[in-house]
Design a protein around this motif. Structure first.
Motif, PDB file in Angstrom:
ATOM      1  N   LEU A 153      -3.168   4.620 -11.719  1.00 51.68           N
ATOM      2  CA  LEU A 153      -1.867   5.131 -11.294  1.00 51.68           C
ATOM      3  C   LEU A 153      -1.779   6.643 -11.503  1.00 51.68           C
ATOM      4  CD1 LEU A 153       0.528   2.392 -12.744  1.00 51.68           C
ATOM      5  CD2 LEU A 153      -0.449   2.538 -10.451  1.00 51.68           C
ATOM      6  N   ASN A 154      -1.043   7.297 -10.612  1.00 52.47           N
ATOM      7  CA  ASN A 154      -0.750   8.734 -10.732  1.00 52.47           C
ATOM      8  C   ASN A 154       0.758   8.918 -10.820  1.00 52.47           C
ATOM      9  OD1 ASN A 154      -3.460   9.770 -10.562  1.00 52.47           O
ATOM     10  ND2 ASN A 154      -3.432   9.223  -8.383  1.00 52.47           N
ATOM     11  N   LEU A 155       1.337   8.369 -11.862  1.00 46.52           N
ATOM     12  CA  LEU A 155       2.787   8.340 -11.994  1.00 46.52           C
ATOM     13  C   LEU A 155       3.352   9.721 -12.306  1.00 46.52           C
ATOM     14  CD1 LEU A 155       3.158   5.126 -14.189  1.00 46.52           C
ATOM     15  CD2 LEU A 155       3.472   5.298 -11.728  1.00 46.52           C
ATOM     16  N   THR A 156       4.572   9.941 -11.838  1.00 46.13           N
ATOM     17  CA  THR A 156       5.354  11.094 -12.256  1.00 46.13           C
ATOM     18  C   THR A 156       6.519  10.675 -13.152  1.00 46.13           C
ATOM     19  OG1 THR A 156       6.709  10.972 -10.251  1.00 46.13           O
ATOM     20  CG2 THR A 156       4.774  12.406 -10.180  1.00 46.13           C
ATOM     21  N   SER A 157       6.854   9.380 -13.141  1.00 46.84           N
ATOM     22  CA  SER A 157       7.950   8.871 -13.965  1.00 46.84           C
ATOM     23  C   SER A 157       7.571   7.505 -14.514  1.00 46.84           C
ATOM     24  CB  SER A 157       9.241   8.765 -13.134  1.00 46.84           C
ATOM     25  OG  SER A 157      10.290   8.187 -13.886  1.00 46.84           O
ATOM     26  N   LEU A 158       7.695   7.346 -15.846  1.00 53.08           N
ATOM     27  CA  LEU A 158       7.394   6.070 -16.492  1.00 53.08           C
ATOM     28  C   LEU A 158       8.532   5.721 -17.447  1.00 53.08           C
ATOM     29  CD1 LEU A 158       5.556   3.675 -17.225  1.00 53.08           C
ATOM     30  CD2 LEU A 158       4.447   5.159 -18.909  1.00 53.08           C
ATOM     31  N   LEU A 164       2.128   4.865  -5.883  1.00 55.34           N
ATOM     32  CA  LEU A 164       3.200   4.607  -6.837  1.00 55.34           C
ATOM     33  C   LEU A 164       3.452   5.835  -7.713  1.00 55.34           C
ATOM     34  CD1 LEU A 164       5.084   2.260  -7.694  1.00 55.34           C
ATOM     35  CD2 LEU A 164       3.488   1.816  -9.565  1.00 55.34           C
ATOM     36  N   LYS A 165       4.699   6.273  -7.759  1.00 57.24           N
ATOM     37  CA  LYS A 165       5.090   7.439  -8.557  1.00 57.24           C
ATOM     38  C   LYS A 165       6.060   7.088  -9.672  1.00 57.24           C
ATOM     39  CE  LYS A 165       2.609  10.174  -6.102  1.00 57.24           C
ATOM     40  NZ  LYS A 165       1.342  10.702  -6.692  1.00 57.24           N
ATOM     41  N   GLU A 166       6.846   6.063  -9.483  1.00 57.32           N
ATOM     42  CA  GLU A 166       7.847   5.682 -10.488  1.00 57.32           C
ATOM     43  C   GLU A 166       7.636   4.229 -10.889  1.00 57.32           C
ATOM     44  OE1 GLU A 166      12.705   5.740 -11.119  1.00 57.32           O
ATOM     45  OE2 GLU A 166      11.870   5.331  -9.135  1.00 57.32           O
ATOM     46  N   SER A 215       0.804  -1.225   0.000  1.00 53.59           N
ATOM     47  CA  SER A 215       0.000   0.000   0.000  1.00 53.59           C
ATOM     48  C   SER A 215       0.835   1.272   0.000  1.00 53.59           C
ATOM     49  CB  SER A 215      -0.940   0.004   1.215  1.00 53.59           C
ATOM     50  OG  SER A 215      -0.182  -0.100   2.419  1.00 53.59           O
ATOM     51  N   ARG A 216       2.128   1.190   0.397  1.00 54.98           N
ATOM     52  CA  ARG A 216       2.971   2.395   0.479  1.00 54.98           C
ATOM     53  C   ARG A 216       4.023   2.434  -0.621  1.00 54.98           C
ATOM     54  NH1 ARG A 216       0.477   5.915   3.476  1.00 54.98           N
ATOM     55  NH2 ARG A 216       2.465   7.009   3.631  1.00 54.98           N
ATOM     56  N   LEU A 217       3.953   1.539  -1.584  1.00 56.16           N
ATOM     57  CA  LEU A 217       4.991   1.459  -2.613  1.00 56.16           C
ATOM     58  C   LEU A 217       5.021   2.722  -3.468  1.00 56.16           C
ATOM     59  CD1 LEU A 217       7.086  -0.617  -3.662  1.00 56.16           C
ATOM     60  CD2 LEU A 217       5.431  -1.222  -5.433  1.00 56.16           C
ATOM     61  N   ARG A 218       6.215   3.281  -3.647  1.00 52.91           N
ATOM     62  CA  ARG A 218       6.391   4.506  -4.423  1.00 52.91           C
ATOM     63  C   ARG A 218       7.199   4.273  -5.705  1.00 52.91           C
ATOM     64  NH1 ARG A 218       5.054   9.132  -1.860  1.00 52.91           N
ATOM     65  NH2 ARG A 218       6.392  10.316  -3.260  1.00 52.91           N
ATOM     66  N   SER A 219       8.057   3.268  -5.713  1.00 57.61           N
ATOM     67  CA  SER A 219       8.894   3.008  -6.878  1.00 57.61           C
ATOM     68  C   SER A 219       8.924   1.508  -7.143  1.00 57.61           C
ATOM     69  CB  SER A 219      10.310   3.539  -6.644  1.00 57.61           C
ATOM     70  OG  SER A 219      11.151   3.228  -7.732  1.00 57.61           O
ATOM     71  N   PHE A 220       8.598   1.124  -8.387  1.00 50.92           N
ATOM     72  CA  PHE A 220       8.570  -0.293  -8.760  1.00 50.92           C
ATOM     73  C   PHE A 220       9.374  -0.481 -10.036  1.00 50.92           C
ATOM     74  CE2 PHE A 220       5.824  -4.018 -10.397  1.00 50.92           C
ATOM     75  CZ  PHE A 220       6.756  -4.932  -9.922  1.00 50.92           C
ATOM     76  N   HIS A 221      10.429  -1.307  -9.958  1.00 54.16           N
ATOM     77  CA  HIS A 221      11.278  -1.625 -11.099  1.00 54.16           C
ATOM     78  C   HIS A 221      11.056  -3.093 -11.452  1.00 54.16           C
ATOM     79  CE1 HIS A 221      14.122   1.993 -10.806  1.00 54.16           C
ATOM     80  NE2 HIS A 221      13.238   2.145  -9.833  1.00 54.16           N
TER      81      HIS A 221
END
Length: 604
Positions: free
Chosen positions: A253-258, A231-233, A205-211
């Motif tokens: 998603l409300n991404l800032t980086s894709l 998730l932002k990245e 639930s708190r994940l901000r970056s997923f590679h």
């Protein structure tokens, strides 16, 4: 007297402390195992590259960093590190670890960082990470892990960074990531996964970056990352089978980086990007993308950086970046671009960095704007050379003076070569061809407008061929009118009108009409009958007889073999019958005589 006693007490206490300090120091030195090197100032024990088969005993209890890299340790037993309660950093990389027992790390209540990379771990048992409530970073990359079981990481409530790349993961259980309530960054390898572990990811639930690396699927399905509200990245990389991004794959998603790189995308996924209004960074490098179409990215209102390096870009259309008012970095180096026109941008005033090197550029008036903005643009120290220009071949045209550029970066107005008037009259049903050839610098594009001054579709009965010619197949009266050939390039455009008149069939005609490539018989619904074709009838009858004879033969053959397979078969049959009674009568009387006859028949 009391003062003496007090002074004596203080002296004894001081001597005791000094002795204790000396004892502790010597004890610390004594407790450092022989193969290791201990630093009492840094509270560090370095046992790296010592050919150790097990974790050494008698390590100093107050150390905060333990380096056990490049050894031959194969197993971590239960409560392996219970005597090191102050340990903060533990590195077991580059060993031969195969198995970790349950509660192997129990007692490391202050451990923050744990590295287990470059080992041979296949399965992590549930409970292996118990006893590390403060662990923030875990790296289990470069192992042979096959699966993550339910609750594998449930004992790591403070974990923020988890890296598990270069493994052989084939399955991630739905509850495998349960308990990672503080996880912010996840690096996962999915080369052997057949689906995105969507259900498991919903626990983060708190994940901000997923590679996500080496994803082994061809299509990113819809709703792959649902419930990842923070998730932002998102980074998807090295996925050679990934060809398509479904329309709702990034929904929610409300991404800032894709980033989607080193994959097999042949087109920019415009539909999945539409709702990403907060996107700032976008990278599609190393994909075989050929076009960036116009007016497709306008929804990315906050986009500042766009990268598409090492692709197959042939063209960036006019208006491709329309709506991107904050675009400050564009990198399209290493593609197949021949030009970069100013009309592709919403505004070049915001552009600060442009990567355009390693493209076969045609140096003409379309790049003049670029040369004039040299003081305001950063080209990354790379030169822009012209592949086709005689004047600039192999030279960096950005090094030339302004007056030289103005005279050499020029375009030649398009010219239609054959301007002879084309007026064609045909009967209905014929195919008509109009030719339009143009020249200029750069080579002009040819388009056609129909009599309603609308562009002719590239497909259909009326269409434009690849050589610029206009083809009208099976012309109809409504196709009549004036068509316009328009040749245009960066220097301007020119046009050539052509006229077509299609003569309709007379309504009184009863004769069969022949169209080019078509034959339409008339009078089918009237009194006129279709001609009798004896040859066609004979062929049809022959085909029908052969089909019937073949079917009957197959049936007889089937019955024959079926009868042969049925136990005791009698090959002859005797049939008795009573013929009609023979009446023998005379004038004076009557009489009846009955005879029974038999005959034998052979069965086949």
């Amino acid at each position: 007297m009391f003062e003496r006693i007090a002074i004596h007490g203080w002296l004894c206490w001081a001597l005791y402390l000094l002795a204790a300090g000396v004892t502790l120091t010597s004890e610390s030195h004594r407790l450092c195992p022989q193969p290791c090197r201990c630093n009492t100032m840094l509270l560090e024990a370095n046992c790296s590259d010592r050919q150790l088969n097990t974790v050494p005993d008698s390590l100093p209890q107050n150390i905060k960093l333990l380096n056990l890299t490049r050894n031959k340790i194969k197993t971590l037993v239960q409560q392996q590190f219970k005597a090191l309660p102050q340990l903060l950093h533990l590195d077991l990389s580059d060993n031969e670890l195969v198995f970790i027992e349950v509660e192997a790390f129990l007692g490391l209540q202050n451990l923050i960082n744990l590295r287990l990379t470059h080992n041979h771990i296949k399965i992590i048992p549930v409970g292996a990470f118990a006893g590390m409530p403060k662990l923030k970073s875990l790296d289990i990359s470069d192992n042979e892990i096959l699966l993550f079981l339910d609750f594998t990481f449930c004992d790591l409530p403070a974990l923020q960074y988890l890296t598990a790349v270069d493994n052989d993961i084939v399955f991630i259980s739905h509850q495998a990531l349960t308990g990672l309530t503080s996880l912010e960054e996840l690096h996962l390898d999915g080369c052997n996964l057949t689906a995105v572990p969507t259900q498991a990811l919903t626990q983060l639930s708190r994940l901000r970056s997923f590679h996500f690396y080496r994803l082994g699927i061809a299509t990113l399905p819809n709703y792959s990352f649902r419930n990842l509200d923070y998730l932002k990245e998102l980074v998807i990389s090295h996925c050679p089978w990934l060809k398509m991004i479904s329309g709702n794959s990034l929904f929610g998603l409300n991404l800032t980086s894709l980033t989607i790189t080193h994959s097999n995308l042949s087109a920019v996924p415009y539909i999945p990007l539409q709702h990403l209004v907060y996107l700032v960074f976008l990278d599609f490098s190393f994909n075989p993308i050929t076009y960036i179409h116009g007016n497709k990215l306008g929804g990315l209102l906050r986009l500042q950086e766009l990268r598409l390096v090492g692709g197959s870009l042939l063209c960036i259309e006019t208006g491709a970046f329309r709506g991107l008012s904050y675009l400050r970095l564009l990198n399209v180096s290493g593609n197949l671009l021949t030009t970069m026109e100013i009309g592709a941008f919403q505004s070049v005033d915001t552009l600060r960095t442009l990567g355009l090197d390693n493209n076969p550029l045609e140096c003409d008036c379309r790049l003049l704007w670029l040369a004039r903005r040299r003081p305001n643009l950063d080209f990354g120290g790379n030169s822009l050379t012209c592949a086709t220009s005689v004047h600039f071949h192999g030279l960096n045209f950005l090094d030339l003076e302004e007056d030289e550029l103005s005279g050499l970066l020029t375009c030649r107005h398009p010219r239609i070569l054959n301007r002879k008037s084309q007026e064609t009259r045909v009967d209905q049903g014929h195919t008509v061809m109009f030719y339009c050839t143009a020249e200029g610098d750069p080579a002009p594009s040819v388009t056609w407008l129909n009599p309603q001054l609308k562009p002719v579709s590239p497909t259909g009965r009326i269409w434009v061929l690849s050589n610029g010619s206009l083809e009208i197949r099976y012309a109809q009266p409504q196709d009549s009118g004036t068509y316009l050939c328009v040749a245009s390039n960066a220097a301007g455009n020119t046009s050539l009108p052509v006229s077509l008149h299609v003569q309709a069939f007379p309504k009184s005609s009863r004769n069969p009409s022949r169209l080019k490539g078509w034959f339409v018989p008339q009078g089918i619904n009237g009194n006129q009958q279709l001609p009798f074709d004896f040859k066609t009838l004979l062929v049809a009858a022959t085909i029908g007889f052969i089909s019937f004879f073949s079917s009957v033969s197959v049936c007889f053959i089937f019955m024959f073999f079926w009868s042969k397979s049925k136990g005791q078969i009698k090959h002859t049959a005797t049939i008795a019958y009573v013929p009609r009674s023979t009446m023998t009568s005379g004038k004076g009387g009557s009489g009846n005589h009955t005879e029974t006859s038999r005959f034998t028949m052979k069965l086949i």
